[in-house]
Design an enzyme around this catalytic site. Structure first.
Site, PDB file in Angstrom:
ATOM      1  N   VAL A 126       0.996  -1.230   0.222  1.00  0.00           N
ATOM      2  CA  VAL A 126       0.184   0.102  -0.014  1.00  0.00           C
ATOM      3  C   VAL A 126       0.946   1.126  -0.172  1.00  0.00           C
ATOM      4  O   VAL A 126      -0.051   2.029   0.429  1.00  0.00           O
ATOM      5  CB  VAL A 126      -1.021   0.165   1.520  1.00  0.00           C
ATOM      6  CG1 VAL A 126      -2.043  -1.030   1.075  1.00  0.00           C
ATOM      7  CG2 VAL A 126      -0.077  -0.277   2.694  1.00  0.00           C
ATOM      8  N   ASP A 283       8.760  13.967  12.604  1.00  0.00           N
ATOM      9  CA  ASP A 283       8.810  13.441  11.492  1.00  0.00           C
ATOM     10  C   ASP A 283       7.045  13.966  10.780  1.00  0.00           C
ATOM     11  O   ASP A 283       6.713  12.763  10.064  1.00  0.00           O
ATOM     12  CB  ASP A 283       9.782  11.882  10.454  1.00  0.00           C
ATOM     13  CG  ASP A 283       9.553  11.584   9.295  1.00  0.00           C
ATOM     14  OD1 ASP A 283       9.594  12.795   8.506  1.00  0.00           O
ATOM     15  OD2 ASP A 283       9.250  10.481   8.375  1.00  0.00           O
TER      16      ASP A 283
END
Length: 503
Positions: A126, A283
């Site tokens: 994915v 992040d």
């Protein structure tokens, strides 16, 4: 030989994009002319700005160099803003690797066939990035999970490119006049740490668990559960999370999401991670954030986290509050007290420099003032005053820019200062007020209970030890005096003997 081949590839890329021009202003004396003679700039390359050429070259060199550019883009203390802005555009999306390789990697890491580990396993990934890709799967217990798998044999490739980067950094430090200040080898070492942290998926699992505990039952943030029985250094299995990408504003509006509340939550989550926990997701770009119903964020990808000491947190809070109160003298003294600048720095000079850089920022409405820009201004001042920027503070600045950009994307009228100031003021009162003193006394009580009864004996022992040391020092001095006297007596005796012999 592979290292040599990779070096030739690097050299060809540098020539093709005319990157020698990048090094000319930094080179020492005669090396400037030699560089342009050795590596002339091709005409087609010269048509593009240097920052764009650098970004294109890093993309061409592959995932490791792309990640290096991404890390470099977070170092405005080392590179010019135009380069930081261009390198921030780097994307490391790469084609997925073969599903059979992915299965073999999982089976080698977990020691069992995929068919025994997962009731269902989707072979088509994915998502795919430079060091790993993600497959959707289902456990036999029924939970939907996301399985992150490192690329096979990625470590030798990374070590090879890191060796090449270290080689280049060493020469850059020797050849360039500004090489030592830019600290290229330290930058490569910092990148090495980030990259190897991302290669250890057990570390990422631990980061995920810690963040989940910190925000347990939070109405603002959801963190996926980790299934440790299905984790190894090369494989991470976490709860599958359904949500809308935070960058899909149209879909969020269609679902009735309160974008203003969502933006405020983002700011509050960030400051809670930094000042309450001292542990923050570093992040937080839009690709790592989903939104669930009820204006709740979902965090993904925990490979890079930052941590702050109580010392760092206190001085960050002081700096933020002083900046937005335009108390530049307090900013300067806080920098000196924290050790971020050399101790012999004059506070008045630093105050004047900070004022000159930051006053233009405050000509804007308070709702438009950028926290991230304030930190970037600080880093600009740092070049003149030789500030040693700490890696955790650079990660903080990078994350703050991400959060701020995200908040303004969700709500252009978001007033970050109005959201953050009450939090910072409350936190500062909790740190330095009477409640903080009482809390610290209670926390230290067990240690004091152990230390106080033995304190007289320890003081007596210390005094005795000092006396013994004084006696030893006195004895040594007497011995040295005796040795000097003996030497002079021997010299005198020798002289008398010589006189008698040659009389």
């Amino acid at each position: 030989m592979k290292w040599l081949k990779r070096s030739r590839t690097l050299w060809k890329t540098v020539r093709r994009h005319g990157l020698a021009e990048l090094a000319v202003p930094l080179a020492r004396g005669g090396w400037r002319r030699r560089l342009l003679r050795l590596v002339p700039v091709p005409r087609e390359a010269a048509a593009q700005p240097l920052p764009v050429r650098l970004r294109l070259a890093l993309e061409e060199l592959g995932p490791v160099f792309v990640k290096f550019g991404q890390v470099l883009s977070t170092r405005p203390d080392l590179i010019a803003p135009s380069y930081a802005a261009e390198l921030a555009k780097l994307q490391d999306k790469v084609p997925p690797f073969d599903a059979d390789l992915s299965r073999r990697q999982i089976e080698r890491a977990l020691g069992r066939p995929v068919s025994e580990l997962y009731a269902e396993f989707e072979t088509v990934p994915v998502a795919s990035a430079s060091v790993a890709q993600v497959h959707r799967a289902r456990l036999f217990s029924g939970e939907e999970v996301a399985v992150k798998v490192l690329r096979p044999d990625i470590r030798p490739v990374i070590e090879q490119d890191l060796a090449l980067l270290r080689f280049c950094a060493g020469w850059a430090e020797r050849l360039f006049a500004d090489g030592k200040r830019l600290r290229p080898r330290e930058v490569v070492d910092e990148f090495d740490k980030y990259l190897h942290d991302e290669l250890d998926l057990l570390r990422e699992a631990a980061n995920c668990s810690q963040l989940g505990r910190n925000f347990k039952d939070s109405p603002m943030l959801t963190v996926p559960k980790v299934f440790y029985d299905y984790c190894a250094r090369e494989v991470l299995t976490i709860e599958w999370m359904d949500g809308t990408p935070v960058s899909d504003i149209a879909a969020l509006k269609a679902q009735g999401t309160d974008l203003h509340k969502l933006a405020e939550y983002g700011v509050e989550i960030f400051f809670t991670q930094v000042f309450r926990d001292g542990f923050f997701h570093a992040d937080m770009h839009p690709g790592n954030i989903l939104v669930a119903p009820g204006n709740r964020y979902i965090a993904l990808d925990f490979g890079i986290v930052g941590s702050l000491t109580d010392y760092d947190k206190r001085y960050l809070a002081i700096n933020f509050l002083a900046f937005f109160n335009r108390d530049y003298h307090r900013v300067a003294t806080a920098h000196i007290e924290s050790g971020w600048v050399p101790p012999d720095t004059r506070a008045e000079e630093l105050e004047a420099a900070v004022r000159a850089v930051c006053e233009p920022v405050f000509n804007k409405p308070i709702s438009q003032i950028s926290f991230g820009l304030v930190l970037m201004r600080l880093f600009e001042v740092s070049r003149r005053f030789h500030v040693e920027i700490q890696p955790q503070l650079v990660l903080l600045q990078k994350t703050l820019l991400n959060i701020e950009g995200l908040g303004r994307q969700l709500d252009p009228d978001l007033d970050l200062w109005a959201t953050a100031k009450p939090f910072l003021v409350k936190w500062m009162h909790a740190q330095v007020g009477p409640k903080a003193l009482w809390r610290n006394l209670k926390n230290e009580a067990p240690d004091w209970a152990e230390i106080l009864p033995a304190l007289p004996r320890k003081i007596a022992a210390l005094v005795d030890e000092n006396r013994q040391q004084e006696m030893r020092d006195a004895y040594v001095r007497l011995v040295k005096i005796q040795q000097r006297q003996s030497l002079w007596l021997a010299v005198i005796a020798l002289a008398l003997v010589l006189i008698l012999l040659f009389k």
